[in-house]
Design a protein around this motif. Structure first.
Motif, PDB file in Angstrom:
ATOM      1  N   TYR A  11     -40.834 -52.200  -7.842  1.00 58.10           N
ATOM      2  CA  TYR A  11     -40.805 -52.098  -9.298  1.00 58.10           C
ATOM      3  C   TYR A  11     -41.976 -52.895  -9.857  1.00 58.10           C
ATOM      4  CZ  TYR A  11     -36.039 -50.497  -8.620  1.00 58.10           C
ATOM      5  OH  TYR A  11     -34.935 -49.796  -8.222  1.00 58.10           O
ATOM      6  N   LEU A  12     -42.509 -52.405 -10.955  1.00 58.56           N
ATOM      7  CA  LEU A  12     -43.565 -53.123 -11.653  1.00 58.56           C
ATOM      8  C   LEU A  12     -42.949 -53.704 -12.916  1.00 58.56           C
ATOM      9  CD1 LEU A  12     -46.533 -53.788 -11.454  1.00 58.56           C
ATOM     10  CD2 LEU A  12     -47.038 -51.722 -12.730  1.00 58.56           C
ATOM     11  N   ASN A  13     -43.052 -55.017 -13.071  1.00 55.71           N
ATOM     12  CA  ASN A  13     -42.460 -55.693 -14.219  1.00 55.71           C
ATOM     13  C   ASN A  13     -43.485 -56.685 -14.754  1.00 55.71           C
ATOM     14  OD1 ASN A  13     -40.852 -56.871 -16.092  1.00 55.71           O
ATOM     15  ND2 ASN A  13     -39.386 -57.734 -14.650  1.00 55.71           N
ATOM     16  N   ASN A  14     -44.046 -56.411 -15.926  1.00 57.54           N
ATOM     17  CA  ASN A  14     -45.061 -57.276 -16.541  1.00 57.54           C
ATOM     18  C   ASN A  14     -46.185 -57.613 -15.555  1.00 57.54           C
ATOM     19  OD1 ASN A  14     -43.620 -57.336 -18.940  1.00 57.54           O
ATOM     20  ND2 ASN A  14     -42.477 -59.153 -18.329  1.00 57.54           N
ATOM     21  N   ASN A  15     -46.735 -56.597 -14.953  1.00 60.09           N
ATOM     22  CA  ASN A  15     -47.831 -56.718 -13.990  1.00 60.09           C
ATOM     23  C   ASN A  15     -47.459 -57.450 -12.706  1.00 60.09           C
ATOM     24  OD1 ASN A  15     -49.579 -55.280 -15.627  1.00 60.09           O
ATOM     25  ND2 ASN A  15     -50.243 -57.122 -16.718  1.00 60.09           N
ATOM     26  N   TYR A  16     -46.185 -57.680 -12.469  1.00 58.26           N
ATOM     27  CA  TYR A  16     -45.724 -58.260 -11.213  1.00 58.26           C
ATOM     28  C   TYR A  16     -45.009 -57.179 -10.416  1.00 58.26           C
ATOM     29  CZ  TYR A  16     -46.546 -62.978 -12.943  1.00 58.26           C
ATOM     30  OH  TYR A  16     -47.118 -64.107 -13.415  1.00 58.26           O
ATOM     31  N   LYS A  17     -45.323 -57.144  -9.154  1.00 55.49           N
ATOM     32  CA  LYS A  17     -44.598 -56.221  -8.288  1.00 55.49           C
ATOM     33  C   LYS A  17     -43.371 -56.934  -7.740  1.00 55.49           C
ATOM     34  CE  LYS A  17     -47.988 -52.993  -6.557  1.00 55.49           C
ATOM     35  NZ  LYS A  17     -48.678 -52.484  -5.379  1.00 55.49           N
ATOM     36  N   ILE A  18     -42.253 -56.277  -7.831  1.00 58.14           N
ATOM     37  CA  ILE A  18     -41.013 -56.799  -7.263  1.00 58.14           C
ATOM     38  C   ILE A  18     -40.576 -55.833  -6.177  1.00 58.14           C
ATOM     39  CG2 ILE A  18     -38.606 -57.396  -7.695  1.00 58.14           C
ATOM     40  CD1 ILE A  18     -39.424 -57.996 -10.599  1.00 58.14           C
ATOM     41  N   PHE A  19     -40.370 -56.359  -5.007  1.00 60.01           N
ATOM     42  CA  PHE A  19     -39.933 -55.548  -3.873  1.00 60.01           C
ATOM     43  C   PHE A  19     -38.457 -55.839  -3.621  1.00 60.01           C
ATOM     44  CE2 PHE A  19     -44.395 -56.538  -3.253  1.00 60.01           C
ATOM     45  CZ  PHE A  19     -44.942 -55.275  -3.086  1.00 60.01           C
ATOM     46  N   ILE A  20     -37.692 -54.786  -3.500  1.00 62.54           N
ATOM     47  CA  ILE A  20     -36.276 -54.929  -3.180  1.00 62.54           C
ATOM     48  C   ILE A  20     -36.027 -54.220  -1.853  1.00 62.54           C
ATOM     49  CG2 ILE A  20     -33.900 -54.441  -3.861  1.00 62.54           C
ATOM     50  CD1 ILE A  20     -34.874 -54.415  -6.760  1.00 62.54           C
ATOM     51  N   VAL A  21     -35.524 -54.981  -0.928  1.00 61.20           N
ATOM     52  CA  VAL A  21     -35.162 -54.426   0.371  1.00 61.20           C
ATOM     53  C   VAL A  21     -33.642 -54.481   0.444  1.00 61.20           C
ATOM     54  CG1 VAL A  21     -35.361 -54.671   2.864  1.00 61.20           C
ATOM     55  CG2 VAL A  21     -37.288 -55.286   1.389  1.00 61.20           C
ATOM     56  N   THR A  22     -33.035 -53.352   0.694  1.00 57.58           N
ATOM     57  CA  THR A  22     -31.584 -53.283   0.795  1.00 57.58           C
ATOM     58  C   THR A  22     -31.210 -53.024   2.247  1.00 57.58           C
ATOM     59  OG1 THR A  22     -31.457 -52.384  -1.451  1.00 57.58           O
ATOM     60  CG2 THR A  22     -29.502 -52.148  -0.060  1.00 57.58           C
ATOM     61  N   MET A  23     -30.440 -53.952   2.801  1.00 59.77           N
ATOM     62  CA  MET A  23     -29.927 -53.789   4.160  1.00 59.77           C
ATOM     63  C   MET A  23     -28.548 -53.139   4.043  1.00 59.77           C
ATOM     64  SD  MET A  23     -29.348 -56.677   7.119  1.00 59.77           S
ATOM     65  CE  MET A  23     -28.913 -57.864   5.866  1.00 59.77           C
ATOM     66  N   ILE A  24     -28.350 -52.055   4.767  1.00 58.93           N
ATOM     67  CA  ILE A  24     -27.096 -51.306   4.689  1.00 58.93           C
ATOM     68  C   ILE A  24     -26.350 -51.442   6.007  1.00 58.93           C
ATOM     69  CG2 ILE A  24     -26.073 -49.028   4.360  1.00 58.93           C
ATOM     70  CD1 ILE A  24     -28.628 -48.383   2.681  1.00 58.93           C
ATOM     71  N   LYS A  25     -25.056 -51.792   5.906  1.00 64.44           N
ATOM     72  CA  LYS A  25     -24.204 -51.937   7.087  1.00 64.44           C
ATOM     73  C   LYS A  25     -22.914 -51.169   6.871  1.00 64.44           C
ATOM     74  CE  LYS A  25     -25.942 -56.417   8.402  1.00 64.44           C
ATOM     75  NZ  LYS A  25     -25.699 -57.475   9.339  1.00 64.44           N
TER      76      LYS A  25
END
Length: 181
Positions: A11-25
């Motif tokens: 996601y791009l939020n105010n010129n910052y990239k935010i990475f979300i990694v979701t681990m699924i079990k």
């Protein structure tokens, strides 16, 4: 079978990239077989054998978690032949003790005539601790064999009818890991 499943999002939020990694079990919750005074009955043995022979995902299970009583152990041992076990003292311990993976002959159980059901931690706190423990595990497909009350709190299966015994209820878990740039 330990293939961890991840989902990646950016996601791009105010010129910052935010990475979300979701681990699924996958957590398969299995209520103990029919028992009387901690001893599996003939009907309970039949339930165990039926599940072991008919469950199509049984060979995908990487780890079995179980409560520390005999009925949980005997149910799990009857269903799973070679999968490693970890005994977890969820119902009888205010500290939520975790034991190490040990060979079957070395598994010990806690006995008491009247277990103290007044705990420092209620079920919501125990569920959070359980989930935190699951998040640290490398296994993707985990079975929990134990008591209906904990399974109900764990999965929010607030059914009016009791959960079927020796039936694998699938509960998909996702754990989000955030990273910014």
């Amino acid at each position: 079978m330990m293939n961890l499943v991840f989902k990646f999002e950016t996601y791009l939020n105010n010129n910052y990239k935010i990475f979300i990694v979701t681990m699924i079990k996958n957590l398969y919750c299995i209520r103990n077989a029919i028992n009387f005074n901690n001893k599996i009955t003939t009907n309970g043995v039949s339930q165990i054998n039926t599940l072991r022979k008919s469950w199509k995902d049984i060979n995908d299970i990487d780890l079995v978690l179980l409560d520390t009583d005999q009925k949980s152990y005997k149910t799990a041992k009857g269903i799973f032949d070679t999968t490693p076990f970890i005994s977890i003292n969820i119902l009888h311990s205010p500290d939520f003790h975790l034991s190490n993976i040990v060979p079957d002959k070395d598994i010990t159980f806690m006995y008491s005539t009247k277990p103290p059901y007044l705990f420092d931690k209620g079920y919501p706190d125990r569920v959070k601790m359980f989930y935190k423990f699951l998040e640290t595990r490398q296994e993707n497909n985990i079975a929990y064999v134990g008591h209906q009350k904990f399974i109900n709190h764990l999965t929010s299966f607030r059914e009016k009818q009791p959960l079927k015994r020796c039936h694998p209820y699938l509960h998909e878990l996702s754990f989000n890991l955030f990273c910014d740039n």
